[in-house]
Enzyme design. Structure first.
Site, short mmCIF file in Angstrom:
data_model
loop_
_atom_site.label_atom_id
_atom_site.label_comp_id
_atom_site.label_asym_id
_atom_site.label_seq_id
_atom_site.Cartn_x
_atom_site.Cartn_y
_atom_site.Cartn_z
N GLU A 415 0.81 -1.21 0.00
CA GLU A 415 0.00 0.00 0.00
C GLU A 415 0.85 1.26 0.00
O GLU A 415 0.34 2.36 -0.29
CB GLU A 415 -0.92 0.01 1.23
CG GLU A 415 -2.01 -1.04 1.22
CD GLU A 415 -3.11 -0.75 0.20
OE1 GLU A 415 -3.07 0.33 -0.41
OE2 GLU A 415 -3.98 -1.59 0.00
N GLU A 446 7.11 -21.75 7.89
CA GLU A 446 7.36 -20.89 9.05
C GLU A 446 8.41 -21.49 10.00
O GLU A 446 8.98 -20.78 10.83
CB GLU A 446 6.07 -20.63 9.81
CG GLU A 446 5.52 -21.82 10.56
CD GLU A 446 4.32 -21.41 11.42
OE1 GLU A 446 4.45 -21.51 12.65
OE2 GLU A 446 3.29 -21.01 10.87
#
Length: 608
Positions: A415, A446
Site C-alpha cells: 500500500e 514458518e
C-alpha cells in the site's frame, strides 16, 4: 526346499537416497556390511506430496528389516522445511527412532572415499543424472553449491538438458534446411510419433524424466559418429564443466589440488562422456583429480545414520522431543506462555451461542485491542522513530512474517507506493513460503529459520535498514532467523508479537520489542482475529507516521500519492485545491502539466 534368509544381528542402519528417477534404500549392519538393498520410484521431495512421500517410505519399511537409525538424502531438499517434512513423515513410518534428513548431494559426497592425494581436502561432487548439480566441501567443513535449480532454470549437462537440446537442435535443423535430421528421426521413432508437429504437445506435457530418456538416443548416435549428437554432448559437457569449476572456485584457488567426484546416471553409465568431462576439468583446473563415485549415494545416507551423534551441517535428529519444540525456538519460551494460544473462557460455547450473542462477544473482545496498543505507545513511537531515521538515511523497512502476520506485512508494504509514491523497494514484505503462501498454506515454511536468514541475505540488508519481525506467539523460527541475520548485519531490529511474557536471551534480543497483551483469541489459536487486527493497526502507525515525519504528508493530506486511477486523480485535485487555494479546473490543469505529481504541482502554484 528354500533356505531361510539369515536374520542380521546387532544394530541396523538404513540409508535412503531419493533422486528424480528412482529411490535406492540400503540396509547395513554395524560393521558396514550390506544386509539388503532395494529400489523404488522417484524421490524428489519437492515433487512428492505428503501422501506420496509416506507411500514411498512405507514401501521401504515393508521390504526391509526395522532399522535402529535412518539417514535420508533426497533431491529437492533445499530448505529446512523440506528436511523437516522428510523427518516427520519418516517418524510416521518408523516411529521415534533417530533419523536425519538432508539432500542427496550431502549423502552422495559422504558415500565416497577420503580425498585422494591429501592436499587441501577439497572435494566437488559433479552430479549429472536426470538433473544436475555440483556440491563441494573443504577440509574445514565449508560447503558450496552451484546448479540444482531444476530443469526450468538450470540442470545444465544433465540428461534432461541433453534431451531438450536434441529436440531444439532437430527443430532448428528442420527450419533451416527443410529436412528432418537423422538423429531427429531416431527421436520420433523412440517417442512413436508420426510426424514432427506431434512433438509440440508431447514436449509441453512430458515429465522431466521422459525428456531425460532421450539422452540415450544422443549417446547412441554419437557412438556412430553423428555430428549433431557430438555437438550436443560437447555443449552439455562444457556447461557441466563450467558449473563444476565455479563450485571449486568458491572453496579453493585455481591450481590447488581439488578432487572432482563424478556421479549420476548420465556420467556413470556413459564413460566416454565422463572421460571427456574429466579431460576438460584437468585442462581448466591444473592439479585436478577426477574420479567416479565408487559407491552409490545411498551408502552416504547409511553413513549419516551411523553418525547420528555427529550430525551433518544440514541435518537434525527426529525424536518426539524434537517435534515438541521446533528448530529455531531455542533461547526463548515457546507457545505455552503465549496468550494467543490459550483458551478464552468467554467463548467456550461459541458453537452453540446465538449469533447475535456471538457477534456481541467478538465485538467486545475486539474493543480491547486499542487499549492494549496504547499500553505499548512508547515502544511504537520508538519504532516509528527508527523507521523514519532509516528512510532519511536512505535505508529500507522490511516486514518479516508467516501466515496472517506475513500477509499483513506484505499488505502494508504494497500500500505504500500508491499512498506515498514510494519506490517498491523502500518498504518490503517478506513472507515465509514466498508468494504462493499469500493465498495458500505452504507446509513447514514458518519453521525454516535458515530460509528466514537467507531472505535477509538475498536482499542485502545493512546497517541503514530496519527489520520488523511479526509473530503472534513470538516463536516463529522463520522470523527469528531473519531477525538474527539482520542483527548480525547491523540493521535495527523490531519484534512485534502478542506474548508479553516471552523471555529472550540477551544476545538474541532485538533493538525493540512491541508486545501488546490482547489476550486469548475467541477461536483458540486463530491469530487472524485479535492479533491480526492489532497487527494491522500497528503497521498502519509505523508507515503512516514515518512517512509523515519524512515529508510525504502535509497536515493530514497525502501530498505524495500516486494518482493511478480516476478516484485518486480526483483526490489529487482536491489536495492541490486545498493547499494552494485554486479552483478545481486550475488544480487539474497544473497537475496534468506536472505529470500528476502533487508536490510538483503545489510548488508550481505556490502553496499557501
Amino acid at each position: 526346499m528354500a533356505r531361510k534368509r539369515k536374520q542380521p544381528t546387532g544394530p541396523l542402519f538404513l540409508g535412503i537416497e531419493g533422486g528424480g528417477t528412482r529411490t535406492v534404500a540400503v540396509m547395513a549392519d554395524g560393521r558396514g556390511k550390506l544386509v539388503r538393498r532395494m529400489e523404488a520410484g522417484p524421490g524428489n521431495v519437492r515433487l512428492l506430496d505428503d501422501g506420496q512421500l509416506l507411500e514411498l517410505f512405507q514401501g521401504i519399511a515393508v521390504a526391509l528389516p526395522r532399522p535402529d537409525a535412518v539417514g535420508i538424502g533426497m533431491a529437492g531438499a533445499r530448505a529446512e522445511s523440506d528436511r523437516r517434512r522428510m523427518r516427520e513423515v519418516a517418524g510416521r513410518v518408523w516411529g521415534p527412532i533417530p533419523c536425519q534428513a538432508t539432500d542427496d548431494l550431502e549423502t552422495a559426497l559422504s558415500a565416497g572415499d577420503e580425498p585422494e592425494g591429501g592436499g587441501n581436502g577439497v572435494r566437488v561432487l559433479v552430479l549429472s543424472g536426470t538433473g544436475s548439480c555440483c556440491f563441494g566441501r573443504d577440509a574445514k567443513g565449508r560447503t558450496a553449491k552451484v546448479g540444482g535449480w531444476g530443469h526450468v532454470l538450470g540442470d545444465g549437462g544433465s540428461g534432461y538438458d541433453i534431451g531438450l537440446r536434441v529436440l531444439r537442435a532437430s527443430v532448428r535443423h528442420s527450419d533451416e534446411t527443410g529436412k528432418w535430421p537423422v538423429l531427429g528421426k531416431q527421436i520420433l521413432r523412440r517417442l512413436r510419433v508420426n510426424e514432427p508437429n506431434e512433438l509440440i504437445p508431447w514436449a509441453q506435457s512430458a515429465p522431466k524424466d521422459k525428456v531425460a530418456e532421450l539422452a540415450e538416443e544422443v549417446f547412441r548416435a554419437a557412438a556412430k559418429g553423428d555430428r549433431m549428437a557430438g555437438v550436443i554432448l560437447a555443449e552439455a559437457g562444457k556447461s557441466l564443466a563450467q558449473e563444476a569449476l565455479a563450485c571449486a572456485s568458491k572453496l579453493a584457488k585455481r591450481g590447488t589440488r581439488v578432487e572432482f567426484v563424478l556421479t549420476g546416471g548420465t556420467l556413470l553409465k556413459q564413460p566416454k562422456f565422463a572421460a571427456q568431462l574429466g579431460a576438460r576439468l584437468r585442462k581448466l583446473w591444473p592439479g585436478a583429480v577426477v574420479t567416479p563415485l565408487r559407491r552409490e549415494g545411498a551408502w552416504g545416507a547409511v553413513a549419516v545414520a551411523r553418525g547420528i551423534r555427529r550430525p551433518l551441517r544440514t541435518t537434525q535428529t527426529f525424536t518426539a522431543k524434537a517435534l515438541a519444540k521446533p528448530a529455531g525456538a531455542s533461547g526463548f519460551d515457546w507457545v505455552k506462555l503465549a496468550p494467543t494460544e490459550q483458551q478464552n473462557p468467554r467463548s467456550a460455547n461459541l458453537d452453540k451461542m446465538p449469533l447475535v450473542k456471538a457477534i456481541e462477544l467478538m465485538a467486545s473482545e475486539d474493543a480491547k485491542i486499542p487499549r492494549a496498543i496504547l499500553e505499548c505507545r512508547k515502544e511504537i513511537a520508538r519504532a516509528v522513530g527508527l523507521v523514519a531515521a532509516a528512510f532519511k538515511r536512505g535505508g529500507r523497512l522490511f516486514y518479516v512474517g508467516a501466515g496472517t502476520s506475513g500477509r499483513l506485512g506484505v499488505l502494508d508494504a504494497s500500500e505504500c507506493p500508491p499512498t506515498f509514491r514510494t519506490p517498491p523497494e523502500l518498504v518490503q514484505g517478506i513472507m515465509a513460503g514466498g508468494a504462493p503462501a499469500l493465498v495458500r498454506s505452504v507446509e513447514g515454511a514458518e519453521d525454516d529459520a535458515e530460509a528466514g536468514a537467507g531472505s535477509i541475505k538475498l536482499r542485502k540488508v545493512n546497517a541503514r535498514d530496519v527489520v520488523v519481525g511479526i509473530t503472534a506467539s513470538g516463536r516463529t523460527p522463520f522470523v527469528w532467523g531473519a531477525l538474527d541475520e539482520a542483527g548480525r548485519r547491523g540493521a535495527k531490529t523490531v519484534l512485534l508479537c502478542f506474548n508479553p511474557f516471552k523471555k529472550i536471551e540477551g544476545h538474541r534480543r532485538p533493538n525493540l520489542v512491541i508486545a501488546p497483551q490482547v489476550g486469548p483469541e475467541i477461536l483458540t489459536g486463530s491469530t487472524r482475529l485479535k492479533a491480526g487486527t492489532a497487527t494491522k493497526l500497528i503497521l498502519n502507525m509505523l508507515t503512516t507516521l514515518a512517512m509523515a515525519r519524512t515529508g510525504r504528508v502535509v497536515g493530514n493530506l497525502m501530498v505524495d500519492l500516486n494518482p493511478s486511477n480516476a478516484k485518486l486523480r480526483d483526490r489529487a485535485v482536491r489536495i492541490v485545491r486545498e493547499l494552494c487555494g485554486v479552483d478545481d479546473a486550475k488544480a487539474r490543469r497544473t497537475l496534468e502539466s506536472c505529470g500528476w505529481v502533487v508536490q510538483r504541482a503545489c510548488a508550481k502554484l505556490g502553496r499557501n
